[in-house]
Design a protein around this motif. Sequence first.
Motif, short mmCIF file in Angstrom:
data_model
loop_
_atom_site.label_atom_id
_atom_site.label_comp_id
_atom_site.label_asym_id
_atom_site.label_seq_id
_atom_site.Cartn_x
_atom_site.Cartn_y
_atom_site.Cartn_z
N VAL A 161 48.84 -28.92 -7.72
CA VAL A 161 49.84 -29.94 -7.42
C VAL A 161 49.94 -30.13 -5.90
O VAL A 161 49.64 -29.23 -5.12
CB VAL A 161 51.23 -29.57 -7.98
CG1 VAL A 161 51.18 -29.43 -9.48
CG2 VAL A 161 51.78 -28.30 -7.32
N TYR A 191 42.44 -30.98 -14.54
CA TYR A 191 43.57 -30.40 -13.81
C TYR A 191 43.19 -30.01 -12.38
O TYR A 191 42.03 -29.81 -12.06
CB TYR A 191 44.19 -29.22 -14.56
CG TYR A 191 43.33 -28.03 -14.90
CD1 TYR A 191 43.41 -26.84 -14.18
CD2 TYR A 191 42.46 -28.05 -16.00
CE1 TYR A 191 42.67 -25.72 -14.53
CE2 TYR A 191 41.72 -26.94 -16.36
CZ TYR A 191 41.83 -25.77 -15.62
OH TYR A 191 41.09 -24.66 -15.97
N SER A 198 61.34 -36.15 -14.11
CA SER A 198 60.35 -36.14 -15.17
C SER A 198 61.02 -36.46 -16.49
O SER A 198 62.13 -36.06 -16.75
CB SER A 198 59.71 -34.75 -15.23
OG SER A 198 58.92 -34.66 -16.35
N HIS A 255 49.27 -26.26 -11.36
CA HIS A 255 48.30 -27.33 -11.57
C HIS A 255 48.97 -28.52 -12.26
O HIS A 255 49.84 -28.36 -13.11
CB HIS A 255 47.17 -26.86 -12.50
CG HIS A 255 46.30 -25.79 -11.92
ND1 HIS A 255 45.89 -24.70 -12.62
CD2 HIS A 255 45.75 -25.67 -10.69
CE1 HIS A 255 45.11 -23.93 -11.87
NE2 HIS A 255 45.02 -24.51 -10.69
N ASP A 256 48.53 -29.71 -11.89
CA ASP A 256 48.80 -30.92 -12.66
C ASP A 256 47.79 -30.98 -13.80
O ASP A 256 46.62 -30.64 -13.61
CB ASP A 256 48.57 -32.16 -11.78
CG ASP A 256 49.84 -32.68 -11.14
OD1 ASP A 256 50.84 -32.85 -11.87
OD2 ASP A 256 49.83 -32.92 -9.93
N TYR A 257 48.23 -31.44 -14.98
CA TYR A 257 47.33 -31.63 -16.11
C TYR A 257 47.43 -33.06 -16.62
O TYR A 257 48.53 -33.59 -16.81
CB TYR A 257 47.69 -30.70 -17.27
CG TYR A 257 47.40 -29.25 -17.02
CD1 TYR A 257 46.17 -28.70 -17.37
CD2 TYR A 257 48.35 -28.42 -16.43
CE1 TYR A 257 45.90 -27.36 -17.14
CE2 TYR A 257 48.09 -27.08 -16.21
CZ TYR A 257 46.86 -26.55 -16.56
OH TYR A 257 46.59 -25.23 -16.33
N THR A 290 54.32 -36.75 -7.79
CA THR A 290 53.55 -37.40 -8.84
C THR A 290 52.58 -38.39 -8.21
O THR A 290 52.96 -39.16 -7.33
CB THR A 290 54.47 -38.16 -9.81
OG1 THR A 290 55.39 -37.24 -10.40
CG2 THR A 290 53.66 -38.84 -10.91
N GLY A 295 55.14 -34.54 -16.44
CA GLY A 295 55.36 -33.26 -15.77
C GLY A 295 54.80 -32.07 -16.52
O GLY A 295 55.48 -31.08 -16.74
N PHE A 336 52.64 -29.03 -16.20
CA PHE A 336 51.90 -28.14 -15.33
C PHE A 336 52.22 -26.70 -15.62
O PHE A 336 53.25 -26.37 -16.22
CB PHE A 336 52.13 -28.39 -13.83
CG PHE A 336 53.32 -29.20 -13.45
CD1 PHE A 336 54.61 -28.77 -13.63
CD2 PHE A 336 53.14 -30.45 -12.88
CE1 PHE A 336 55.69 -29.54 -13.26
CE2 PHE A 336 54.21 -31.23 -12.50
CZ PHE A 336 55.50 -30.76 -12.70
N ASN A 366 50.18 -37.82 -15.17
CA ASN A 366 51.03 -36.67 -15.47
C ASN A 366 52.49 -36.94 -15.14
O ASN A 366 53.19 -36.09 -14.60
CB ASN A 366 50.55 -35.41 -14.73
CG ASN A 366 51.21 -34.14 -15.29
OD1 ASN A 366 51.64 -34.09 -16.44
ND2 ASN A 366 51.32 -33.11 -14.45
N ARG A 369 59.96 -34.77 -9.72
CA ARG A 369 58.85 -35.02 -8.82
C ARG A 369 59.04 -36.34 -8.12
O ARG A 369 59.68 -37.24 -8.61
CB ARG A 369 57.53 -35.06 -9.62
CG ARG A 369 57.31 -33.78 -10.37
CD ARG A 369 56.38 -33.81 -11.54
NE ARG A 369 55.26 -34.68 -11.53
CZ ARG A 369 54.03 -34.27 -11.65
NH1 ARG A 369 53.74 -33.02 -11.68
NH2 ARG A 369 53.06 -35.13 -11.73
#
Length: 657
Positions: free
Chosen positions: A270, A267, A565, A233-235, A298, A212, A214, A209, A535
């Motif tokens: 974060v 996901y 990002s 959330h991170d995706y 990250t 960036g 989310f 990710n 990040r």
Amino acid sequence: MLGGGGLVAVNVYASATESGDQQGQVATGQVLSAPTIYCPDVGSRLTTVPDGAKADVDRELAQLDQQIVAAYQQLTRSAAAIEQNPGLADDTIMNPLKEKRSASLQRIADAIGREGDRPQGLDDLAACTLRSSNQGDGQSADPQGGATPSQSGQASTAPSQGTGAGGQGGNGPVAADYADITSVQPNVTTPAERSGGSTGTFSSSCGVNANGLFNSDNVIVAPGVSNGAHHFHDYIGNQSNNAFASDQDLANADTSCADKGDRSTYYWPVLRLQNGKQERDADKPGGGTEGNAGQIVTAKQVTLTFEGNPTSKVTEMPRLLRIITGDAKAFVNGPANANASWSCTGFENRQLKDKYPLCPAGSDVVRTFRFQSCWDGRNIDSANHRTHVAFEAPDGSCPAGFQAIPQLVQRIVYAVAAPSLQDGGRTVPLFAVDSFPEQLHKPVTDHGDFINVFDESLMRKMVDCINSGRTCGAGADEQPPSESTQPSEPSEPSDTASPVAPPAQTQSAEPSEPATEQPSSEPPATASSGTGLPRVDASTSPKESATAKPSTAKPSTTKSSTTKSSGGGVISEPTQRPDTETPADTAVAATPTDTSVAALAGQETPATGSGTEPQTEPQAVQGDLAETGFHLWPALFGGLLLASGAVLLWRARRNAV
């Protein structure tokens, strides 16, 4: 001269300590127990919801979460007044919250009643209680899926004296949330393989990710509801995941995976460094307004491995199968569905359930999610998002009526240093996952979500590979280097350049006995559209093992670098996600020694679409002395006064002579 000198001293001292005051802080001395709000989890009780009522029920469940968030924010803003008048909490917060919940529960019962049998007893779930922040991890689940008070007894309905310091967002973490991984005894076992088992593995490589992507939505738990998770959330994988994504949207989406036949969505919350920085979401729902503050990190590496079953062959996952592992509300719900798993590279035979690991120098933080791997053979989801899947038994077998499917093992590595607990994270910042505000960033609330959008042909290939005992997939040989973009202009030096040994003060925590609670469906197998935000990126590191087995590789000493990002996505609103990770029965955690938690500062914000644009630079708050020269003008003025006074004194003495 005295006035000028005093002005210099006061201003310089204030500026030099200002950054530390704004960073995440942990009280390491006295235990101050700030309250949090516990409400019975309604969603887990609704095991059957007619299809025609599902949309209305999902909206009301999301509204129940919003009511708790708003009440918690009001509680923290009113902490001082409530301390003087404890009855104020019931009058202004808890009783109104009960009334709002009763109305929502009535609407849920009506929606289900229009399509089938009206559920009974929902109104019994309306009342909420205040609990001190040192309760939660020690709770046990009741048979109905709720939580019972810990052995220390029911918490007072008023905040205990004072509000403990608790992180940059004012609601955690605290010192007791961390444990030295070297003090944890090895606790990972692997079920013995039997004849007829499936021993192969299939890997998918979907990046970290770095672009960036989310948001604070959750299309599984709160479809059609912005900010349903109240944390970010991170995706990776599917690039169209937000609260409003339909099955067709997911099927047609682009993917970050190397094999384009994998459009699945993966996901998780974060991870943030509480280093005083403010992300673009600092004043947005799901971000700073809900206590999720600091710089998003990250991952250095993410591996996605699908494993077999030790006792049987696996069958194909149905397309669009949803699986949630862990419990985003485990701090107040109790650990029945918790599945968090925290460790360090080189120490992955030691897993923590309710503590963040303090890793020694050269070792990275590892989050591992082992998803449920038994399916009921009929449903791609269930009303409570749990009962259609289950964990293997300790011997690897599935419950009666369930069949084995490939088990997703998700491993996320971060190059973050052990925080300096002795000074509240001023020297080396705290790290913590995003959470619901009232969950206080507890590590036990960690969770992961997965939606299967594999092409059917690739899914067949996966199953054949696993059942035949082979090693296959885009990430089978090695995980590609983490993607990253170099900053276009220099950033501040990061405190997390390289892991450091945990401070001596943190090693007082001792391992406790293994927890015995297990996820509700079956015991887990033993652990073996967002905006581009700046990040911390730890990339170009040596490759890691793709599984959650104990690591034997030499710990990496690669330094992390702060980057921006490179791209943006569609930021909807935060969504909540449940978690299930490390087997509770094998996790050994350190005994809490300090539970001070600060009140969340921030205003209640309605959940609306954010539509924020990509941020190109961190919104830095006032930092240390080197960063705050502009704010030292009083010291400069004081210096001039001091110098002028010295000159006048010298001249006066010379004339006197």
